[in-house]
Scaffold this motif. Sequence first.
Motif, PDB file in Angstrom:
ATOM      1  N   GLY A  42       0.809  -1.212   0.000  1.00  0.00           N
ATOM      2  CA  GLY A  42       0.000   0.000   0.000  1.00  0.00           C
ATOM      3  C   GLY A  42       0.842   1.262   0.000  1.00  0.00           C
ATOM      4  O   GLY A  42       0.572   2.208  -0.751  1.00  0.00           O
ATOM      5  N   VAL A  43       1.889   1.302   0.814  1.00  0.00           N
ATOM      6  CA  VAL A  43       2.726   2.497   0.870  1.00  0.00           C
ATOM      7  C   VAL A  43       3.582   2.622  -0.387  1.00  0.00           C
ATOM      8  O   VAL A  43       3.885   3.736  -0.831  1.00  0.00           O
ATOM      9  CB  VAL A  43       3.588   2.506   2.157  1.00  0.00           C
ATOM     10  N   ASP A  44       3.972   1.505  -0.990  1.00  0.00           N
ATOM     11  CA  ASP A  44       4.683   1.567  -2.275  1.00  0.00           C
ATOM     12  C   ASP A  44       3.807   2.231  -3.335  1.00  0.00           C
ATOM     13  O   ASP A  44       4.291   3.008  -4.171  1.00  0.00           O
ATOM     14  CB  ASP A  44       5.089   0.162  -2.734  1.00  0.00           C
ATOM     15  N   GLU A  45       2.530   1.914  -3.303  1.00  0.00           N
ATOM     16  CA  GLU A  45       1.595   2.532  -4.245  1.00  0.00           C
ATOM     17  C   GLU A  45       1.486   4.032  -3.977  1.00  0.00           C
ATOM     18  O   GLU A  45       1.434   4.840  -4.907  1.00  0.00           O
ATOM     19  CB  GLU A  45       0.215   1.871  -4.108  1.00  0.00           C
ATOM     20  N   GLN A  46       1.459   4.408  -2.718  1.00  0.00           N
ATOM     21  CA  GLN A  46       1.416   5.829  -2.377  1.00  0.00           C
ATOM     22  C   GLN A  46       2.670   6.554  -2.873  1.00  0.00           C
ATOM     23  O   GLN A  46       2.583   7.651  -3.446  1.00  0.00           O
ATOM     24  CB  GLN A  46       1.292   6.004  -0.861  1.00  0.00           C
ATOM     25  N   LEU A  47       3.826   5.953  -2.650  1.00  0.00           N
ATOM     26  CA  LEU A  47       5.071   6.582  -3.082  1.00  0.00           C
ATOM     27  C   LEU A  47       5.133   6.712  -4.596  1.00  0.00           C
ATOM     28  O   LEU A  47       5.669   7.689  -5.129  1.00  0.00           O
ATOM     29  CB  LEU A  47       6.266   5.778  -2.570  1.00  0.00           C
ATOM     30  N   ALA A  48       4.585   5.722  -5.292  1.00  0.00           N
ATOM     31  CA  ALA A  48       4.604   5.761  -6.762  1.00  0.00           C
ATOM     32  C   ALA A  48       3.732   6.873  -7.311  1.00  0.00           C
ATOM     33  O   ALA A  48       3.931   7.306  -8.458  1.00  0.00           O
ATOM     34  CB  ALA A  48       4.155   4.417  -7.327  1.00  0.00           C
ATOM     35  N   HIS A  49       2.758   7.341  -6.530  1.00  0.00           N
ATOM     36  CA  HIS A  49       1.840   8.379  -7.000  1.00  0.00           C
ATOM     37  C   HIS A  49       1.912   9.628  -6.132  1.00  0.00           C
ATOM     38  O   HIS A  49       0.918  10.342  -5.989  1.00  0.00           O
ATOM     39  CB  HIS A  49       0.410   7.839  -7.030  1.00  0.00           C
ATOM     40  N   PRO A  88       2.427  13.377  -5.059  1.00  0.00           N
ATOM     41  CA  PRO A  88       2.184  14.595  -5.845  1.00  0.00           C
ATOM     42  C   PRO A  88       3.483  15.284  -6.229  1.00  0.00           C
ATOM     43  O   PRO A  88       4.515  15.144  -5.555  1.00  0.00           O
ATOM     44  CB  PRO A  88       1.336  15.463  -4.905  1.00  0.00           C
ATOM     45  N   VAL A  89       3.420  16.053  -7.295  1.00  0.00           N
ATOM     46  CA  VAL A  89       4.599  16.755  -7.806  1.00  0.00           C
ATOM     47  C   VAL A  89       4.850  18.003  -6.961  1.00  0.00           C
ATOM     48  O   VAL A  89       3.921  18.737  -6.618  1.00  0.00           O
ATOM     49  CB  VAL A  89       4.391  17.143  -9.279  1.00  0.00           C
ATOM     50  N   SER A 129      15.931   7.861  -3.307  1.00  0.00           N
ATOM     51  CA  SER A 129      15.911   6.604  -4.064  1.00  0.00           C
ATOM     52  C   SER A 129      14.524   6.251  -4.584  1.00  0.00           C
ATOM     53  O   SER A 129      14.382   5.794  -5.718  1.00  0.00           O
ATOM     54  CB  SER A 129      16.446   5.464  -3.196  1.00  0.00           C
ATOM     55  N   GLN A 130      13.484   6.463  -3.776  1.00  0.00           N
ATOM     56  CA  GLN A 130      12.147   6.046  -4.164  1.00  0.00           C
ATOM     57  C   GLN A 130      11.413   7.103  -4.985  1.00  0.00           C
ATOM     58  O   GLN A 130      10.655   6.781  -5.886  1.00  0.00           O
ATOM     59  CB  GLN A 130      11.312   5.728  -2.915  1.00  0.00           C
ATOM     60  N   LEU A 131      11.636   8.385  -4.668  1.00  0.00           N
ATOM     61  CA  LEU A 131      10.947   9.455  -5.383  1.00  0.00           C
ATOM     62  C   LEU A 131      11.835  10.147  -6.406  1.00  0.00           C
ATOM     63  O   LEU A 131      11.380  11.045  -7.115  1.00  0.00           O
ATOM     64  CB  LEU A 131      10.404  10.495  -4.394  1.00  0.00           C
ATOM     65  N   ARG A 132      13.105   9.756  -6.458  1.00  0.00           N
ATOM     66  CA  ARG A 132      14.064  10.325  -7.408  1.00  0.00           C
ATOM     67  C   ARG A 132      14.169  11.843  -7.274  1.00  0.00           C
ATOM     68  O   ARG A 132      14.275  12.575  -8.264  1.00  0.00           O
ATOM     69  CB  ARG A 132      13.681   9.952  -8.853  1.00  0.00           C
ATOM     70  N   LEU A 133      14.126  12.322  -6.044  1.00  0.00           N
ATOM     71  CA  LEU A 133      14.269  13.745  -5.794  1.00  0.00           C
ATOM     72  C   LEU A 133      15.731  14.084  -5.520  1.00  0.00           C
ATOM     73  O   LEU A 133      16.500  13.249  -5.058  1.00  0.00           O
ATOM     74  CB  LEU A 133      13.422  14.158  -4.585  1.00  0.00           C
ATOM     75  N   ARG A 134      16.101  15.315  -5.816  1.00  0.00           N
ATOM     76  CA  ARG A 134      17.446  15.792  -5.470  1.00  0.00           C
ATOM     77  C   ARG A 134      17.401  16.254  -4.010  1.00  0.00           C
ATOM     78  O   ARG A 134      16.787  17.274  -3.699  1.00  0.00           O
ATOM     79  CB  ARG A 134      17.858  16.934  -6.407  1.00  0.00           C
ATOM     80  N   VAL A 135      18.060  15.490  -3.132  1.00  0.00           N
ATOM     81  CA  VAL A 135      17.948  15.699  -1.690  1.00  0.00           C
ATOM     82  C   VAL A 135      19.334  15.882  -1.089  1.00  0.00           C
ATOM     83  O   VAL A 135      20.257  15.127  -1.401  1.00  0.00           O
ATOM     84  CB  VAL A 135      17.248  14.503  -1.004  1.00  0.00           C
ATOM     85  N   VAL A 136      19.450  16.884  -0.212  1.00  0.00           N
ATOM     86  CA  VAL A 136      20.664  17.042   0.576  1.00  0.00           C
ATOM     87  C   VAL A 136      20.259  17.084   2.042  1.00  0.00           C
ATOM     88  O   VAL A 136      19.293  17.755   2.421  1.00  0.00           O
ATOM     89  CB  VAL A 136      21.448  18.317   0.184  1.00  0.00           C
ATOM     90  N   ALA A 137      20.952  16.330   2.875  1.00  0.00           N
ATOM     91  CA  ALA A 137      20.758  16.353   4.318  1.00  0.00           C
ATOM     92  C   ALA A 137      21.917  17.125   4.920  1.00  0.00           C
ATOM     93  O   ALA A 137      23.093  16.800   4.681  1.00  0.00           O
ATOM     94  CB  ALA A 137      20.682  14.941   4.887  1.00  0.00           C
ATOM     95  N   TYR A 146       3.731  13.636   0.832  1.00  0.00           N
ATOM     96  CA  TYR A 146       2.389  14.133   0.568  1.00  0.00           C
ATOM     97  C   TYR A 146       2.121  15.489   1.205  1.00  0.00           C
ATOM     98  O   TYR A 146       1.087  16.103   0.940  1.00  0.00           O
ATOM     99  CB  TYR A 146       1.338  13.109   1.029  1.00  0.00           C
ATOM    100  N   ASN A 147       3.049  15.983   2.021  1.00  0.00           N
ATOM    101  CA  ASN A 147       2.917  17.327   2.589  1.00  0.00           C
ATOM    102  C   ASN A 147       3.845  18.338   1.914  1.00  0.00           C
ATOM    103  O   ASN A 147       3.913  19.487   2.344  1.00  0.00           O
ATOM    104  CB  ASN A 147       3.202  17.289   4.096  1.00  0.00           C
ATOM    105  N   PHE A 148       4.563  17.908   0.882  1.00  0.00           N
ATOM    106  CA  PHE A 148       5.384  18.855   0.131  1.00  0.00           C
ATOM    107  C   PHE A 148       4.479  19.869  -0.581  1.00  0.00           C
ATOM    108  O   PHE A 148       3.346  19.569  -0.951  1.00  0.00           O
ATOM    109  CB  PHE A 148       6.244  18.132  -0.907  1.00  0.00           C
ATOM    110  N   VAL A 149       5.030  21.049  -0.781  1.00  0.00           N
ATOM    111  CA  VAL A 149       4.278  22.095  -1.493  1.00  0.00           C
ATOM    112  C   VAL A 149       4.987  22.439  -2.790  1.00  0.00           C
ATOM    113  O   VAL A 149       6.108  22.044  -3.018  1.00  0.00           O
ATOM    114  CB  VAL A 149       4.125  23.357  -0.627  1.00  0.00           C
TER     115      VAL A 149
END
Length: 353
Positions: A96-103, A105-106, A137-145, A350-353
């Motif tokens: 279920g969470v894999d499905e959420q991550l796959a969809h 929002p942009v 890795s899952q959302l292919r976002l450019r992330v820096v910690a 899902y809380n990204f803007v």
Amino acid sequence: MEPGSLEGLDQAQGVEVPPVEEPSASPAAGTPAIGAEEPASESLLGGAAARPTMSRQDVYVRPMRAGKPLSTGPVARFATWLKYTLSSELQHREWGVDEQLAHAPVMTRPNTVAVISPKGGVGKTTISFVLGNLLASQLRLRVVALDANPDFGTLAALAPDEHRSTRSLADLLADSTQIDSPAELHPYVARLPTGLHLLGAPAHAEVMAQMTPGLYSRLLDFLERFYEVVILDLGTGITDPLAQFAVDRADQTVVITTPEWVTAAGVLGALRYLQLEQGTLVLNQAPSGRHAGNREVIEANFRRHAVETSATIPYDERLRMMLDTGTYSLSSLRLGTRVPVKELGAAIAYNFV
């Protein structure tokens, strides 16, 4: 009638056309005959639109996965049914969470996530690290910690030795006016195979002491030119100026506690000094079994401070060893740890803007 065809013209109008002598050398394939009008459908401007488009589904009629056709017969359907029927509730949660991550929002702009807690040793750095890895890795976002711990933070040390950088956020800030491309950032960050970048704190306490909220603001403005997500791994405490700045600047705040009453009560007390608009609670290092505390009571109290529970991550010795040896892998986590880590990532995404 084929445009430009003499034979078609003869049949359509009844005009007798004298035979045309064939040339000794045929023109190159695709070269129109001299004097022949190019068909309207073949014009440079309208030719592509007039031609029928061949889709991938025209070539591969059966659904494909990983280069192989999917089986849709009765045996395959029975195997799928059996798989879902015999799978555990935890496995269903992961699907279920894999499905959420796959969809997910942009995003519309860069987002900053602050990871905070007034207590030490609750796992702020661990959560910053695993969250950043998942988003990259899952959302292919450019992330820096970013290690914003003023007391010798260890975030950058979690990178494998071969990927670590000897430079720090202070070095990057000093050189930021000379950096115009992502490639020029590489010497300053640890680049993990998952795509996550880690930016370490200065090794010298006197340098870190000079990092004011104003300098962090400049650094974040710079990083947002190159990254979609910036994660701030803050030190212990939430009332000092740096933590206050981070909470005010962040789009989301992740509050870390352990499920024990003494820790959760301390974190709740500190939250009274914050005005969180978007807070996410992580109950980290949760014990299992009948000796675990009443998490529902803890979660209900945090909700009164606009902090919703996102994940309860159990104490996991294998995760601890992965981090200590620089060999972290999401897929290698046991299911009971992997699922809440993914649920945390989905809640943040899902809380990204």
